[in-house]
Design a protein around this motif. Sequence first.
Motif, PDB file in Angstrom:
ATOM      1  N   ARG A 166      -7.818   3.013   4.839  1.00 48.27           N
ATOM      2  CA  ARG A 166      -7.911   2.138   3.666  1.00 48.27           C
ATOM      3  C   ARG A 166      -6.991   0.926   3.813  1.00 48.27           C
ATOM      4  O   ARG A 166      -7.394  -0.213   3.579  1.00 48.27           O
ATOM      5  CB  ARG A 166      -7.562   2.946   2.416  1.00 48.27           C
ATOM      6  CG  ARG A 166      -8.000   2.355   1.136  1.00 48.27           C
ATOM      7  CD  ARG A 166      -7.906   3.314  -0.064  1.00 48.27           C
ATOM      8  NE  ARG A 166      -6.908   4.375   0.011  1.00 48.27           N
ATOM      9  CZ  ARG A 166      -7.203   5.653   0.277  1.00 48.27           C
ATOM     10  NH1 ARG A 166      -8.431   6.023   0.508  1.00 48.27           N
ATOM     11  NH2 ARG A 166      -6.249   6.560   0.311  1.00 48.27           N
ATOM     12  N   GLU A 193      -5.788   7.355   4.194  1.00 48.24           N
ATOM     13  CA  GLU A 193      -4.794   6.409   3.673  1.00 48.24           C
ATOM     14  C   GLU A 193      -4.604   5.237   4.639  1.00 48.24           C
ATOM     15  O   GLU A 193      -4.547   4.079   4.226  1.00 48.24           O
ATOM     16  CB  GLU A 193      -3.454   7.114   3.457  1.00 48.24           C
ATOM     17  CG  GLU A 193      -3.452   8.129   2.346  1.00 48.24           C
ATOM     18  CD  GLU A 193      -2.155   8.908   2.273  1.00 48.24           C
ATOM     19  OE1 GLU A 193      -1.566   8.940   1.180  1.00 48.24           O
ATOM     20  OE2 GLU A 193      -1.722   9.461   3.310  1.00 48.24           O
ATOM     21  N   CYS A 253       0.855  -1.190   0.000  1.00 49.36           N
ATOM     22  CA  CYS A 253       0.000   0.000   0.000  1.00 49.36           C
ATOM     23  C   CYS A 253       0.888   1.236   0.000  1.00 49.36           C
ATOM     24  O   CYS A 253       2.056   1.182   0.353  1.00 49.36           O
ATOM     25  CB  CYS A 253      -0.944  -0.004   1.195  1.00 49.36           C
ATOM     26  SG  CYS A 253      -0.117   0.096   2.766  1.00 49.36           S
ATOM     27  N   PHE A 289       0.715  12.108   6.326  1.00 53.85           N
ATOM     28  CA  PHE A 289      -0.266  11.218   5.702  1.00 53.85           C
ATOM     29  C   PHE A 289      -1.665  11.569   6.200  1.00 53.85           C
ATOM     30  O   PHE A 289      -1.822  12.230   7.218  1.00 53.85           O
ATOM     31  CB  PHE A 289       0.056   9.746   5.996  1.00 53.85           C
ATOM     32  CG  PHE A 289       0.190   9.428   7.456  1.00 53.85           C
ATOM     33  CD1 PHE A 289      -0.917   9.118   8.229  1.00 53.85           C
ATOM     34  CD2 PHE A 289       1.439   9.450   8.080  1.00 53.85           C
ATOM     35  CE1 PHE A 289      -0.797   8.839   9.575  1.00 53.85           C
ATOM     36  CE2 PHE A 289       1.567   9.163   9.420  1.00 53.85           C
ATOM     37  CZ  PHE A 289       0.445   8.856  10.171  1.00 53.85           C
ATOM     38  N   ILE A 303       1.295   5.010   1.456  1.00 50.54           N
ATOM     39  CA  ILE A 303       0.908   5.970   2.475  1.00 50.54           C
ATOM     40  C   ILE A 303       1.901   7.118   2.397  1.00 50.54           C
ATOM     41  O   ILE A 303       3.103   6.900   2.485  1.00 50.54           O
ATOM     42  CB  ILE A 303       0.910   5.343   3.885  1.00 50.54           C
ATOM     43  CG1 ILE A 303      -0.089   4.183   3.956  1.00 50.54           C
ATOM     44  CG2 ILE A 303       0.600   6.386   4.947  1.00 50.54           C
ATOM     45  CD1 ILE A 303      -0.079   3.418   5.264  1.00 50.54           C
TER      46      ILE A 303
END
Length: 103
Positions: free
Chosen positions: A65, A62, A3, A58, A5
């Motif tokens: 998720r 984010e 992911c 961040f 971030i």
Amino acid sequence: MRCVIARFPFDLTKSGVLESMRGVKPEQVVGESVIIGRRTYPVKQVGQVITRQDRRDFSAGEVLRAMTQLGFTCRVLPRAAVPTRVLSPLQQASDMLGVPAIV
């Protein structure tokens, strides 16, 4: 799971997040939160611990998720309802008649 971030890629696993958060005392939850183990953590605290970045770098979205994709239970703040204007009896009657009330 991979992911992104704060524009940086991270390979996160559920067990890795559990290990990172072990021994971390949860701060007071004011906004969005993530349940990790039996504790509820603020999203920004979790993001700071797992990414080792400043919380300003961040967004909570984010982290939410990423934590949702890993299978953690996330809680978001409900949107505040639009406050309705309270009318006085005179204003209600005027509104029903279609005549502006003189206040």
